[in-house]
Enzyme design. Structure first.
Site, PDB file in Angstrom:
ATOM      1  N   GLY A  93       0.787  -1.232   0.000  1.00  0.00           N
ATOM      2  CA  GLY A  93       0.000   0.000   0.000  1.00  0.00           C
ATOM      3  C   GLY A  93       0.813   1.274   0.000  1.00  0.00           C
ATOM      4  N   HIS A 100       7.382   7.299   5.899  1.00  0.00           N
ATOM      5  CA  HIS A 100       6.428   8.090   6.673  1.00  0.00           C
ATOM      6  C   HIS A 100       5.621   7.190   7.586  1.00  0.00           C
ATOM      7  CE1 HIS A 100       4.603   6.962   2.829  1.00  0.00           C
ATOM      8  NE2 HIS A 100       3.449   6.838   3.474  1.00  0.00           N
TER       9      HIS A 100
HETATM   10  P1  AMP Z   1       1.172   5.582   1.711  1.00  0.00           P
HETATM   11  O1  AMP Z   1       0.055   5.004   0.880  1.00  0.00           O
HETATM   12  O2  AMP Z   1       1.443   4.811   2.965  1.00  0.00           O
HETATM   13  O3  AMP Z   1       2.420   5.829   0.892  1.00  0.00           O
HETATM   14  O4  AMP Z   1       0.639   6.961   2.236  1.00  0.00           O
HETATM   15  C1  AMP Z   1       0.691   8.144   1.503  1.00  0.00           C
HETATM   16  C2  AMP Z   1      -0.237   9.103   2.195  1.00  0.00           C
HETATM   17  O5  AMP Z   1       0.112  10.405   1.792  1.00  0.00           O
HETATM   18  C3  AMP Z   1      -1.723   8.920   1.876  1.00  0.00           C
HETATM   19  O6  AMP Z   1      -2.437   8.669   3.078  1.00  0.00           O
HETATM   20  C4  AMP Z   1      -2.125  10.254   1.233  1.00  0.00           C
HETATM   21  O7  AMP Z   1      -3.410  10.670   1.611  1.00  0.00           O
HETATM   22  C5  AMP Z   1      -1.046  11.179   1.765  1.00  0.00           C
HETATM   23  N1  AMP Z   1      -0.725  12.351   0.958  1.00  0.00           N
HETATM   24  C6  AMP Z   1      -0.422  12.381  -0.360  1.00  0.00           C
HETATM   25  N2  AMP Z   1      -0.107  13.637  -0.746  1.00  0.00           N
HETATM   26  C7  AMP Z   1      -0.211  14.414   0.359  1.00  0.00           C
HETATM   27  C8  AMP Z   1      -0.005  15.797   0.623  1.00  0.00           C
HETATM   28  N3  AMP Z   1       0.351  16.670  -0.332  1.00  0.00           N
HETATM   29  N4  AMP Z   1      -0.184  16.245   1.883  1.00  0.00           N
HETATM   30  C9  AMP Z   1      -0.558  15.399   2.850  1.00  0.00           C
HETATM   31  N5  AMP Z   1      -0.755  14.080   2.680  1.00  0.00           N
HETATM   32  C10 AMP Z   1      -0.590  13.591   1.446  1.00  0.00           C
END
Ligand code: AMP
Length: 116
Positions: A93, A100
């Site tokens: 995912g 992060h």
């Molecule tokens: P993952 O799928 O674990 O890589 O999580 C990526 C996360 O980043 C997702 O929950 C998105 O909603 C979040 N996301 C993507 N772009 C941004 C952004 N510009 N600011 C804050 N969150 C973001």
């Protein structure tokens, strides 16, 4: 090495976000698509680590600092308890390849899982 991801641009200040917590090496900001009452992303400022496995192997103290920041956020914004999720790899995912932590607290909903 993670480079030129959206989180790298956030860490460098190129893309502005609401900073909810900051240390010398870590920042936290709201997830753009929250999946819980509190859904905050905690990232290292360095773009050196793509995922949590790389970070744990390369700089465990930095990983511990991310957890400490998560706890502080949960103390400040909820009841001190929290769920932490690291998606490690695309098939798990992960969509942004700058390590992060998803820090979730408050009303998590039934079976809330990021990326599921
Ligand atoms: P993952 O799928 O674990 O890589 O999580 C990526 C996360 O980043 C997702 O929950 C998105 O909603 C979040 N996301 C993507 N772009 C941004 C952004 N510009 N600011 C804050 N969150 C973001």
């Amino acid at each position: 090495m993670a480079q030129d991801t959206i989180f790298g641009k956030i860490a460098s200040g190129e893309i502005p976000v609401e900073i909810l917590a900051e240390t010398d090496r870590v920042i936290a900001f709201p997830d753009i698509a929250p999946q819980a009452a509190m859904h905050i992303l905690v990232i290292p400022k360095t773009a050196e680590y793509e995922n949590v496995a790389e970070l744990a192997a390369g700089d465990p103290e930095l990983l511990a600092e991310m957890i400490t920041v998560a706890k502080r956020l949960a103390d400040e914004r909820s009841n001190g308890e929290f769920r932490i999720i690291f998606n490690n790899g695309a098939s798990a995912g992960q969509t942004v390849f700058h390590v992060h932590a998803h820090v979730l607290a408050g009303d998590l909903g039934e079976g809330s899982l990021v990326g599921a």
